[in-house]
Structures are given as C-alpha cells and as structure tokens.
Design an enzyme around this catalytic site. Sequence first.
Site, short mmCIF file in Angstrom:
data_model
loop_
_atom_site.label_atom_id
_atom_site.label_comp_id
_atom_site.label_asym_id
_atom_site.label_seq_id
_atom_site.Cartn_x
_atom_site.Cartn_y
_atom_site.Cartn_z
N LYS A 164 0.06 -1.34 -0.02
CA LYS A 164 0.06 0.03 -0.02
C LYS A 164 1.25 1.41 -0.10
O LYS A 164 1.50 1.48 0.65
CB LYS A 164 -0.76 -0.30 1.53
CG LYS A 164 -1.59 1.06 1.41
CD LYS A 164 -3.05 0.74 2.25
CE LYS A 164 -3.90 1.80 2.78
NZ LYS A 164 -4.94 1.86 4.15
N SER A 193 -9.52 1.46 2.95
CA SER A 193 -8.48 2.05 2.28
C SER A 193 -7.41 1.47 1.86
O SER A 193 -7.65 1.82 0.16
CB SER A 193 -8.13 3.04 3.42
OG SER A 193 -6.91 3.15 4.30
N SER A 223 -9.91 -0.99 7.28
CA SER A 223 -8.83 -0.55 6.27
C SER A 223 -8.46 -1.58 5.12
O SER A 223 -8.06 -1.51 4.18
CB SER A 223 -8.26 0.58 6.00
OG SER A 223 -8.74 1.57 6.61
#
Length: 486
Positions: A78, A153, A177
Amino acid sequence: MLNQLTISELSAKLDRREVSAREAMQACLDQIQKVEGRIHAFISYDAADALAQADAIDKAGASGTTRHPLRGVPIALKDVIAVRGQPLNCGSKILGKFVSPYSATVVEKLQAAGAIIFGRLNMDEFAMGSSTENSAFGVTHNPWDTSRIPGGSSGGSAAAVAANECLAALGTDTGGSIRQPAALCGCVGFKPTYGRVSRYGLVAFASSLDQIGTFAKDVSDTALLLGAISGQDPRDSTSVPRPVPDYTAALDGRIKGLKLGLAKEYMIGGLDAEVGAAVQTAVKQFEKLGAEIVEISLPHTDYAVATYYIVATAEASANLARFDGIRYGARVDGVDPTDLYCKTRGAGFGAEVKRRIILGAYVLSSGYYDAYYLRAQKARTLIRQDFLNAFEKVDAIITPTTPTPAFKIGEKADDPLHMYLSDIFTISCNLAGICGMSIPCGFTKEPKLPIGLQLLGKPFGEETLLKLAHSYEQCTPWHTERAGVS
C-alpha cells in the site's frame, strides 16, 4: 500461471527448483500488464527493479543453503508504507514526486525473509475512505465486478491479490481498512493487535489506531506473512516486547471446545439478507467443527462509529499538519508563509481529507475539547472494556465483516455518513486495540460477489484466530474461488 499460486505452493516449487524467482515475478508483471487497465490496483511499479531482485534471489539460492520463508515471493505494498528509493504518495497530490529516503521496518523484515518487494498500491488518500474512490490517482475497481468498489482504504492491496497481480500484499487498518476490502474482494485480511507489528515507516493517519497488516489468498499464507512482519521494534515506541509465536504451528485444525461469541448488537436490521445468511451458515459450520457458540453483548457498540470519527479525525488533523509545502512534497507559492501553507494544502489535499482535518481541528479546539474529544476517549475505554469482559467468556468473537457486498462505484460518493457506516462492524476492533481478520464465507447470487466473515480476538490472540480461520477454511470452498478478471 505462477501468479495464481499461493505462497506455500510457490515456495514448494522454488525449493524443488522447478521454477525460478524471476519466472514468478515475470508472471505477476505479465498479469499486471494484462488486467491493470481494468483494475488500476497499482499507482506505480518498477519492473526492472523487481526482476533484478528476483535475479539476486535466484543467484543467492543457487549458491546457499539458507531457507528463507518468503524467498522469491512477490509482495506489493500500500502506498503509505515507506520503501527506500521508491515513491511515497499516500494516494495524494500533496507529496508530489517525493521519494522515501528509508524503508519501513516491515519492509526490512520481508526483505530479510527473502520476499521481492515491488509496486505502490492504490488507496484512499492518506487512508481516509472505505472505497478507494478518494485517491488522487484514480479509482480502483473490484476484480469480481469492475463496476464496483474494492473497499478501502487498502482497496489496491485487496484488488491486486484478488486479481493475481501479486501473491500477497501489505495494507493498513485504522478502522477496518484491511478487513473490509478483503471481504469485498474475497481474500484473507488480517489486522494484528496494536503493537504487534512496527509502525516505523508508516505514514500516520491516526497514530493510536493505525496498524499494518496482511492480504493473502488463504490462511496459511497469512500465518507466514504475519510471522515475518511481527515483533518488537526499538524504533517504534508503541511496539510491544512480546515474543512472536510460530503462527503456522497453530494451524492444526483443533478447535473443539473453543468458544465463539456471537454479539447480538452486530446482527443489525440493516444487514444485507445474503450476508446475514452466509454468516449464519458459517456459524453453524463452526459448531459442526466443535466450537461452542455463546451469545454475548457489546453494549457500547452503538457509540463506536461516532467515537471513531472523533478520535481518528483529531489525530489526523495533528498528523497531517506536517504537510505544509515547506519541508517536502508539493508546493504552491504564496505571498507569505501563511498564504503558501493555505494554497499548498488547498490544492494538495482532496475533499475527504479536508473534511476530516476540519472536523478534527474542531473537536480539539478550545471550548469543544471536553465536549467531544475527551468524551470520545471515555467512550473508547468503555468499548475496549466491553471486549475484555466478553473475552472472559469466549475465545473469539464472530461477526459479519461488512453490512453489504461491494457497492457500485459512485453509489455513496455524495453521502459521507452513509459511506462511514461501511465500517460499522470493523471500527470497534481498532478502538479496542485487539486483533481481527476477515475470511471468505460465501457469495451473493446475482451478481456473484464475495462475502466476508470477521473473527475478533483477544489482545495478542492472533494464534487463536488463525487456528479458527484455518479450520473453517479447510472444510469450505470459498478461498479456492477466483475473480473473473483475467
């Protein structure tokens, strides 16, 4: 199709020298070339560097005898986790062309375990969102239905694993997330106990809630990854000095006698019928496997969403103050420092980030601190105590991961409050600082979309969650299903 293998399957082939690390990495790069136009899981990746890492691993493997647990496994990250020499944008324009000068502890640990670290995965800007629609680099699409969101996210991480663009990925979980996108994309997502994994090298959203965790194709791979990245770090004052167990040893299938709590507050009226039915079927499966189902109560659950969005936004407003256009990142010049600061942040931050900064500054402001932030911290203590009380009676708690399957892109974009409720089942875990994971437990009928089951564990109870999840996984087919994109 080496990119479609699990870590365990690829490792076995690498050990037998049936394939090379370069071949595995190339398979992932070929898949990225094939599907990225429809998925957009990656913000960027350096193919030449990834292949160079693979070549170095192959060369070392040919001359050495040391067996590294993740040797030659392609893992993507990420875009909020620092890797030396790679871009670090956090899904935002405000960092411009910033390149990280150092690597996060989790990256160093993965590299020490032999993994190939490549690629920056898309995310909601500064991890603020539940759909990966808030990225400055465009929307990520769900591999099961590209008209739908992958969750957020860490949507890029979940989508990349589900689309076989990498064998595993790291993400972050501040209020769900990791678990929420894992559920919506049909993979296994694990959020460790706060303090189990170092946050050094993680760009902070809400420092008392953030935790780095894993995305994988099955529970065995999750155990390998978690073991590789866990442990105390002297560079992170919040990491806890506890020994790291052999998580793979916990996957023994013995769950008879374990008590699973079913919280009545989580079986809410707004729960999608197919999601509710899949979770109930999973509960019955656990009973067949020998687990005892115990009804429990988490009485302060109704306050979790409000508490989270006060605590998280307050911490975000403080953490994001460092992005000012003066020290690093993008800059929009102004007539004086204040004008520069306002113009830079105005142009660099997206709407959701601005919304949360403003809300956070408000709840911390003079005259409102006691009314909002202090009360939220008191409510947080009550929520944590609810879980600790429940864990005196049960070994883990079972819930849906999300109230609905993946929704259409744009469906909730204009309704922030409705969007925030996407994390209603996951938020409490972060407020309490406990561990949690999501595993596939079924699919909706039309269209076919993944459904996730959430398991919540005691602080540092990761072994129990992995044991339960693996036992369930071995007698169900859900983890073997693959997304339609190819």
